[in-house]
Design an enzyme around this catalytic site. Structure first.
Site, PDB file in Angstrom:
ATOM      1  CG  ASP A  77      -6.570  -0.874   0.105  1.00 60.61           C
ATOM      2  OD1 ASP A  77      -7.786  -0.842   0.355  1.00 60.61           O
ATOM      3  OD2 ASP A  77      -6.104  -1.157  -1.007  1.00 60.61           O
ATOM      4  CG  ASP A  79      -2.942   4.984  -2.691  1.00 56.91           C
ATOM      5  OD1 ASP A  79      -2.367   3.955  -3.083  1.00 56.91           O
ATOM      6  OD2 ASP A  79      -4.186   5.114  -2.741  1.00 56.91           O
TER       7      ASP A  79
END
Length: 386
Positions: A93, A271
């Protein structure tokens, strides 16, 4: 990397898709769940245990790993894969979510985000160049662009600014990744479509990012406090405008029923911290809902968490033993329940892939969700779901 995503089958009754995504560290099957290893570790689990759960790809976090131990150090030690002992694909990320989660510690500017470190208050700046450099240092298989994640609720004007800024940053991230050889080296860069609850802005964000031709696309700004129907509405408002030949990723969620509902909307990747977070609170996922092992009803329960589920925890330990560990505050409880919970999610998406291939995903996922939600209402574990 041309032809990196293979779309194997699309369900006829829903928008569910079965695919395969190639990366530098191997291919993974979609739909897929990615265990979260924010700081270079999936909490309480070793890489070998992750492999046993069926994990094919995991997630790391640019913001956190850059603060500690630092991306330059990780690069010097051979990259994130070697550093943490994981040889499969890693998605990182960009740190954009910290715009939302660390709202009191940051200042959003047109050129990036200025933070006060949550560790020691030191000044940190993340712009497109910083984010792509950090992820190149980590050696990410899939790097996310930096974006602005607006809160819920927000005004149209606030959302408009976030969408425009996220588009500019995405454009810059892709150019920087091309200039530094990241793309030529076979790494992927995914863009993130924002838009909050405004359907037209979601469509605009998706279409403008698709025009820039990224390796994949994420749906951002969901699960930031809005009710579930609104969350699903946002996903449904975005996926039709993302290309069929590229992977689609909904970031940071969700519960097992939410994952199945979003697969039905055409999402490929997920996720979430739920599996390990609830494990640390003594809760375990089952087909009949999330159960709270602190409950007295499990004190002498000789059954495994899930009968017939093939993981180390379910093969070897009873609910009674796991409850004992939880009540005694033993560290092993976190490991055994985390292992089960992560495997539960990965087994669920494996079942989803099989039912998409079989052509009966629609009725299967609706029946699965009904059983889960009815079962969960009978146990007090629902308080662990967030």
């Amino acid at each position: 990397m041309p032809d990196h995503f293979q779309l194997i089958k699309t369900d006829t009754a829903t928008a569910a898709r079965r695919g395969r995504l190639k990366t530098l560290h191997g291919a993974f099957e979609t739909p897929i769940f990615m265990p979260v290893g924010t700081q270079g570790t999936v909490k309480a689990l070793t890489p070998a245990q992750l492999k046993e759960t069926g994990a094919q790809i995991i997630l790391g976090n640019t913001y956190h790993l850059n603060l500690r131990p630092g991306s330059e150090l990780i690069r010097e030690l051979g990259g994130l894969h070697k550093f943490m002992g994981w040889d499969g694909p890693i998605l990182t990320d960009s740190g954009g979510f910290q715009v939302f989660s660390l709202a009191k510690l940051r200042d959003i500017r047109d050129d990036g985000i200025a933070f006060a470190s949550h560790l020691d208050g030191a000044k940190v700046f993340l712009g497109p160049r910083e984010v792509m450099t950090i992820q190149a240092n980590l050696g990410s298989d899939i790097a996310m662009v930096i974006d602005e994640c607006p809160p819920w609720p927000c005004t149209r004007e606030e959302c408009r600014r976030a969408v425009d800024r996220s588009h500019r940053w995405a454009q810059q991230c892709k150019q920087i990744a091309a200039d530094n050889g990241f793309l030529a080296g076979g790494h992927h860069v995914f863009a993130i479509a924002q838009g909050s609850t405004f359907d037209d802005l979601r469509r605009e964000a998706a279409e403008s990012l698709v025009a820039l031709d990224f390796s994949g696309y994420a749906i951002g700004g969901v699960s930031v406090g809005e009710p579930e129907p609104e969350m699903m509405k946002q996903v449904a408002a975005t996926t039709p405008f993302l290309p069929a030949g590229k992977p689609r990723y909904t970031m940071g969620l969700g519960t097992p029923p939410q994952v199945l509902k979003m697969i039905a909307l055409g999402v490929d990747m997920f996720d979430c911290v739920h599996p390990t977070r609830v494990a640390r609170n003594g809760a375990a996922f089952t087909p009949d809902g999330l159960i709270n092992l602190r409950n007295e009803r499990y004190r002498a329960d000789a059954a495994p968490l899930v009968e017939g589920l093939d993981n180390y925890t379910c093969r070897n330990f009873s609910r009674a033993y796991l409850r004992h560990l939880v009540m005694a505050n033993e560290i092993l409880a976190c490991t055994l329940i985390s292992l089960h919970n992560v495997h539960f999610y990965l087994d669920l998406v494996a079942q989803a892939r099989a039912h998409i291939e079989a052509g009966d995903y629609g009725p299967w996922h609706r029946a699965w969700i009904t059983r889960y939600e009815v079962g969960e209402r009978t146990d007090s574990a629902a308080s662990f779901a967030g």
